[in-house]
Design a protein around this motif. Structure first.
Motif, PDB file in Angstrom:
ATOM      1  N   LYS A  33      -1.471  -5.455  -6.746  1.00  0.00           N
ATOM      2  CA  LYS A  33      -2.781  -4.967  -7.203  1.00  0.00           C
ATOM      3  C   LYS A  33      -3.854  -5.298  -6.170  1.00  0.00           C
ATOM      4  O   LYS A  33      -4.691  -4.466  -5.842  1.00  0.00           O
ATOM      5  N   LEU A  34      -3.831  -6.533  -5.668  1.00  0.00           N
ATOM      6  CA  LEU A  34      -4.810  -6.925  -4.654  1.00  0.00           C
ATOM      7  C   LEU A  34      -4.685  -6.078  -3.397  1.00  0.00           C
ATOM      8  O   LEU A  34      -5.680  -5.721  -2.764  1.00  0.00           O
ATOM      9  N   ALA A  35      -3.463  -5.742  -3.020  1.00  0.00           N
ATOM     10  CA  ALA A  35      -3.236  -4.996  -1.785  1.00  0.00           C
ATOM     11  C   ALA A  35      -3.555  -3.513  -1.909  1.00  0.00           C
ATOM     12  O   ALA A  35      -3.967  -2.891  -0.929  1.00  0.00           O
ATOM     13  N   PHE A  36      -3.388  -2.920  -3.098  1.00  0.00           N
ATOM     14  CA  PHE A  36      -3.464  -1.470  -3.217  1.00  0.00           C
ATOM     15  C   PHE A  36      -4.633  -0.943  -4.049  1.00  0.00           C
ATOM     16  O   PHE A  36      -5.159   0.126  -3.736  1.00  0.00           O
ATOM     17  N   ASP A  37      -5.024  -1.607  -5.104  1.00  0.00           N
ATOM     18  CA  ASP A  37      -5.968  -1.022  -6.068  1.00  0.00           C
ATOM     19  C   ASP A  37      -7.296  -0.579  -5.460  1.00  0.00           C
ATOM     20  O   ASP A  37      -7.693   0.574  -5.604  1.00  0.00           O
TER      21      ASP A  37
ATOM     22  N   THR B  97      -9.794  10.937   0.054  1.00  0.00           N
ATOM     23  CA  THR B  97      -9.277  10.768   1.411  1.00  0.00           C
ATOM     24  C   THR B  97      -7.747  10.742   1.369  1.00  0.00           C
ATOM     25  O   THR B  97      -7.135   9.679   1.316  1.00  0.00           O
ATOM     26  N   PRO B  98      -7.127  11.909   1.385  1.00  0.00           N
ATOM     27  CA  PRO B  98      -5.678  11.957   1.233  1.00  0.00           C
ATOM     28  C   PRO B  98      -4.913  11.202   2.319  1.00  0.00           C
ATOM     29  O   PRO B  98      -3.846  10.663   2.043  1.00  0.00           O
ATOM     30  N   ALA B  99      -5.446  11.124   3.520  1.00  0.00           N
ATOM     31  CA  ALA B  99      -4.739  10.417   4.592  1.00  0.00           C
ATOM     32  C   ALA B  99      -4.525   8.946   4.227  1.00  0.00           C
ATOM     33  O   ALA B  99      -3.464   8.380   4.516  1.00  0.00           O
ATOM     34  N   VAL B 100      -5.501   8.337   3.600  1.00  0.00           N
ATOM     35  CA  VAL B 100      -5.375   6.933   3.211  1.00  0.00           C
ATOM     36  C   VAL B 100      -4.347   6.794   2.093  1.00  0.00           C
ATOM     37  O   VAL B 100      -3.511   5.878   2.107  1.00  0.00           O
ATOM     38  N   LEU B 101      -4.374   7.699   1.129  1.00  0.00           N
ATOM     39  CA  LEU B 101      -3.392   7.657   0.033  1.00  0.00           C
ATOM     40  C   LEU B 101      -1.977   7.837   0.571  1.00  0.00           C
ATOM     41  O   LEU B 101      -1.045   7.150   0.140  1.00  0.00           O
ATOM     42  N   ILE B 102      -1.827   8.741   1.536  1.00  0.00           N
ATOM     43  CA  ILE B 102      -0.513   8.960   2.148  1.00  0.00           C
ATOM     44  C   ILE B 102      -0.056   7.707   2.881  1.00  0.00           C
ATOM     45  O   ILE B 102       1.114   7.316   2.796  1.00  0.00           O
ATOM     46  N   ARG B 103      -0.954   7.036   3.584  1.00  0.00           N
ATOM     47  CA  ARG B 103      -0.593   5.792   4.289  1.00  0.00           C
ATOM     48  C   ARG B 103      -0.165   4.712   3.300  1.00  0.00           C
ATOM     49  O   ARG B 103       0.739   3.935   3.582  1.00  0.00           O
ATOM     50  N   GLN B 104      -0.795   4.667   2.143  1.00  0.00           N
ATOM     51  CA  GLN B 104      -0.370   3.695   1.130  1.00  0.00           C
ATOM     52  C   GLN B 104       1.052   3.997   0.660  1.00  0.00           C
ATOM     53  O   GLN B 104       1.857   3.083   0.500  1.00  0.00           O
ATOM     54  N   LEU B 105       1.353   5.260   0.449  1.00  0.00           N
ATOM     55  CA  LEU B 105       2.710   5.634   0.041  1.00  0.00           C
ATOM     56  C   LEU B 105       3.725   5.318   1.139  1.00  0.00           C
ATOM     57  O   LEU B 105       4.848   4.884   0.850  1.00  0.00           O
ATOM     58  N   GLU B 106       3.324   5.507   2.378  1.00  0.00           N
ATOM     59  CA  GLU B 106       4.215   5.157   3.486  1.00  0.00           C
ATOM     60  C   GLU B 106       4.451   3.645   3.532  1.00  0.00           C
ATOM     61  O   GLU B 106       5.555   3.193   3.833  1.00  0.00           O
ATOM     62  N   ALA B 107       3.439   2.856   3.240  1.00  0.00           N
ATOM     63  CA  ALA B 107       3.616   1.401   3.185  1.00  0.00           C
ATOM     64  C   ALA B 107       4.599   1.027   2.078  1.00  0.00           C
ATOM     65  O   ALA B 107       5.470   0.167   2.267  1.00  0.00           O
ATOM     66  N   ILE B 108       4.490   1.678   0.936  1.00  0.00           N
ATOM     67  CA  ILE B 108       5.425   1.426  -0.164  1.00  0.00           C
ATOM     68  C   ILE B 108       6.839   1.799   0.261  1.00  0.00           C
ATOM     69  O   ILE B 108       7.794   1.058   0.016  1.00  0.00           O
ATOM     70  N   ARG B 109       6.980   2.945   0.928  1.00  0.00           N
ATOM     71  CA  ARG B 109       8.302   3.377   1.402  1.00  0.00           C
ATOM     72  C   ARG B 109       8.914   2.348   2.346  1.00  0.00           C
ATOM     73  O   ARG B 109      10.096   2.046   2.284  1.00  0.00           O
ATOM     74  N   ARG B 110       8.094   1.773   3.207  1.00  0.00           N
ATOM     75  CA  ARG B 110       8.603   0.791   4.171  1.00  0.00           C
ATOM     76  C   ARG B 110       8.902  -0.553   3.542  1.00  0.00           C
ATOM     77  O   ARG B 110       9.809  -1.267   3.981  1.00  0.00           O
ATOM     78  N   LEU B 111       8.157  -0.932   2.508  1.00  0.00           N
ATOM     79  CA  LEU B 111       8.383  -2.209   1.838  1.00  0.00           C
ATOM     80  C   LEU B 111       9.594  -2.179   0.906  1.00  0.00           C
ATOM     81  O   LEU B 111      10.305  -3.178   0.773  1.00  0.00           O
TER      82      LEU B 111
END
Length: 93
Positions: free
Chosen positions: A11-15, A24-38
């Motif tokens: 929650k602290l990292a993403f919310d 800003t879809p680019a930021v949302l996409i980067r968050q999903l990419e971070a989830i994919r990598r984690l």
């Protein structure tokens, strides 16, 4: 000092980033990419917190235009695939 629970840490990292990036879809996409990598690096029991964040990101993106939404949906699908794949056992002894 008490340990930080994974749910709280995600929650602290993403919310706040997700909430500030509704247009800003680019930021949302980067968050999903971070989830994919984690995801492959975490045990299955810990993935629910990341899965919840991926779902919240998808909800946040509800008002995006078609092109941006298509890119975000593709990133969400990659994150879901990573979250649903069982991690390989570590070869470390």
């Amino acid at each position: 000092m008490p340990p930080v629970r994974l749910e709280r840490l995600t929650k602290l990292a993403f919310d706040q980033i997700r909430q500030a990036s509704t247009a800003t879809p680019a930021v949302l996409i980067r968050q999903l990419e971070a989830i994919r990598r984690l995801a492959p690096r975490l045990p299955a029991a810990c993935r629910q917190a990341l899965s919840d964040q991926a779902g919240a990101i998808l909800e946040t993106a509800g008002a995006l235009g078609a092109l941006d939404r298509r890119d975000l949906d593709a990133a969400w699908q990659r994150a879901r695939t990573a979250l649903d794949t069982q991690p390989r056992p570590s070869s470390e002894s």
